[in-house]
Design a protein around this motif. Structure first.
Motif, PDB file in Angstrom:
ATOM      1  N   LEU A  91     -94.233  17.617 -12.617  1.00 16.11           N
ATOM      2  CA  LEU A  91     -93.957  18.199 -13.929  1.00 16.11           C
ATOM      3  C   LEU A  91     -95.212  18.894 -14.449  1.00 16.11           C
ATOM      4  O   LEU A  91     -96.319  18.368 -14.335  1.00 16.11           O
ATOM      5  CB  LEU A  91     -93.540  17.100 -14.909  1.00 16.11           C
ATOM      6  CG  LEU A  91     -92.136  16.549 -14.754  1.00 16.11           C
ATOM      7  CD1 LEU A  91     -91.937  15.376 -15.708  1.00 16.11           C
ATOM      8  CD2 LEU A  91     -91.093  17.611 -15.050  1.00 16.11           C
ATOM      9  N   LYS A 110     -91.663  20.644 -20.482  1.00 16.95           N
ATOM     10  CA  LYS A 110     -92.197  20.462 -19.133  1.00 16.95           C
ATOM     11  C   LYS A 110     -91.232  21.067 -18.123  1.00 16.95           C
ATOM     12  O   LYS A 110     -90.018  21.003 -18.279  1.00 16.95           O
ATOM     13  CB  LYS A 110     -92.389  18.971 -18.843  1.00 16.95           C
ATOM     14  CG  LYS A 110     -93.434  18.306 -19.714  1.00 16.95           C
ATOM     15  CD  LYS A 110     -94.810  18.473 -19.116  1.00 16.95           C
ATOM     16  CE  LYS A 110     -95.821  17.671 -19.937  1.00 16.95           C
ATOM     17  NZ  LYS A 110     -97.181  17.868 -19.444  1.00 16.95           N
ATOM     18  N   ILE A 111     -91.810  21.625 -17.110  1.00 18.30           N
ATOM     19  CA  ILE A 111     -91.015  22.233 -16.040  1.00 18.30           C
ATOM     20  C   ILE A 111     -91.299  21.490 -14.739  1.00 18.30           C
ATOM     21  O   ILE A 111     -92.449  21.148 -14.453  1.00 18.30           O
ATOM     22  CB  ILE A 111     -91.375  23.729 -15.880  1.00 18.30           C
ATOM     23  CG1 ILE A 111     -90.990  24.488 -17.148  1.00 18.30           C
ATOM     24  CG2 ILE A 111     -90.688  24.335 -14.659  1.00 18.30           C
ATOM     25  CD1 ILE A 111     -91.542  25.891 -17.197  1.00 18.30           C
ATOM     26  N   ARG A 112     -90.227  21.232 -14.000  1.00 16.81           N
ATOM     27  CA  ARG A 112     -90.426  20.566 -12.720  1.00 16.81           C
ATOM     28  C   ARG A 112     -90.623  21.623 -11.637  1.00 16.81           C
ATOM     29  O   ARG A 112     -89.828  22.539 -11.478  1.00 16.81           O
ATOM     30  CB  ARG A 112     -89.216  19.684 -12.392  1.00 16.81           C
ATOM     31  CG  ARG A 112     -89.454  18.811 -11.167  1.00 16.81           C
ATOM     32  CD  ARG A 112     -88.338  17.809 -10.975  1.00 16.81           C
ATOM     33  NE  ARG A 112     -88.355  16.748 -11.985  1.00 16.81           N
ATOM     34  CZ  ARG A 112     -89.151  15.677 -11.951  1.00 16.81           C
ATOM     35  NH1 ARG A 112     -89.996  15.522 -10.957  1.00 16.81           N
ATOM     36  NH2 ARG A 112     -89.104  14.776 -12.892  1.00 16.81           N
ATOM     37  N   CYS A 113     -91.702  21.461 -10.911  1.00 17.84           N
ATOM     38  CA  CYS A 113     -92.012  22.415  -9.847  1.00 17.84           C
ATOM     39  C   CYS A 113     -90.997  22.263  -8.710  1.00 17.84           C
ATOM     40  O   CYS A 113     -90.749  21.155  -8.247  1.00 17.84           O
ATOM     41  CB  CYS A 113     -93.432  22.166  -9.340  1.00 17.84           C
ATOM     42  SG  CYS A 113     -93.866  23.206  -7.935  1.00 17.84           S
ATOM     43  N   GLU A 133     -94.941  24.278 -19.715  1.00 19.34           N
ATOM     44  CA  GLU A 133     -94.288  25.573 -19.537  1.00 19.34           C
ATOM     45  C   GLU A 133     -95.213  26.749 -19.833  1.00 19.34           C
ATOM     46  O   GLU A 133     -94.882  27.891 -19.548  1.00 19.34           O
ATOM     47  CB  GLU A 133     -93.049  25.679 -20.434  1.00 19.34           C
ATOM     48  CG  GLU A 133     -93.365  25.769 -21.899  1.00 19.34           C
ATOM     49  CD  GLU A 133     -92.286  26.512 -22.674  1.00 19.34           C
ATOM     50  OE1 GLU A 133     -91.289  26.908 -22.079  1.00 19.34           O
ATOM     51  OE2 GLU A 133     -92.468  26.683 -23.890  1.00 19.34           O
ATOM     52  N   ARG A 192     -93.462  29.902 -10.772  1.00 16.57           N
ATOM     53  CA  ARG A 192     -92.387  29.376 -11.610  1.00 16.57           C
ATOM     54  C   ARG A 192     -91.094  30.134 -11.325  1.00 16.57           C
ATOM     55  O   ARG A 192     -91.098  31.345 -11.087  1.00 16.57           O
ATOM     56  CB  ARG A 192     -92.777  29.567 -13.077  1.00 16.57           C
ATOM     57  CG  ARG A 192     -92.339  28.456 -13.961  1.00 16.57           C
ATOM     58  CD  ARG A 192     -93.023  28.622 -15.302  1.00 16.57           C
ATOM     59  NE  ARG A 192     -92.124  29.245 -16.260  1.00 16.57           N
ATOM     60  CZ  ARG A 192     -92.471  29.491 -17.526  1.00 16.57           C
ATOM     61  NH1 ARG A 192     -93.655  29.187 -17.952  1.00 16.57           N
ATOM     62  NH2 ARG A 192     -91.616  30.036 -18.342  1.00 16.57           N
ATOM     63  N   CYS A 229     -97.628  26.532 -10.867  1.00 11.59           N
ATOM     64  CA  CYS A 229     -97.781  25.091 -10.834  1.00 11.59           C
ATOM     65  C   CYS A 229     -99.249  24.740 -10.630  1.00 11.59           C
ATOM     66  O   CYS A 229     -99.884  25.245  -9.701  1.00 11.59           O
ATOM     67  CB  CYS A 229     -96.932  24.535  -9.683  1.00 11.59           C
ATOM     68  SG  CYS A 229     -97.244  22.794  -9.370  1.00 11.59           S
TER      69      CYS A 229
END
Ligand SMILES: [Zn+2]
Length: 87
Positions: free
Chosen positions: A70, A61-64, A73, A85, A78
């Motif tokens: 979250l 997971k990527i945090r914006c 990926e 990203r 987002c």
């Protein structure tokens, strides 16, 4: 070349080898006991039967950086705010 060794040296060599083999066999026995994977059991014949295999699926997971949500990926943007990203 071994015949050229005096008896003491040959015996010492043999003894050191014996001790090394002994330590290695004890170590492998301990490793086999402690590092046995789940679902794998040894039968009386000594064959290893794999009963189940654990499948680990990793989701990153990527945090914006814009809305702090979250998201997966696999997305390029987002899904919450559409922010791009970070590279
Ligand atoms: Zn966002």
């Amino acid at each position: 070349m071994l015949q050229a060794f005096p008896f003491d040296s040959f015996f010492t060599l043999f003894f050191v080898l014996f001790v090394i083999i002994l330590i290695l066999s004890v170590l492998t026995t301990f490793l086999r006991i402690f590092r046995r994977p789940r679902g794998v059991e040894s039968t009386e014949e000594g064959t290893v039967v794999v009963k189940e295999r654990e499948i680990i699926r990793e989701i990153v997971k990527i945090r914006c950086p814009y809305c702090n949500n979250l998201y997966d990926e696999k997305y390029d943007k987002c899904p919450h705010c559409g922010g791009k990203r970070k590279p």
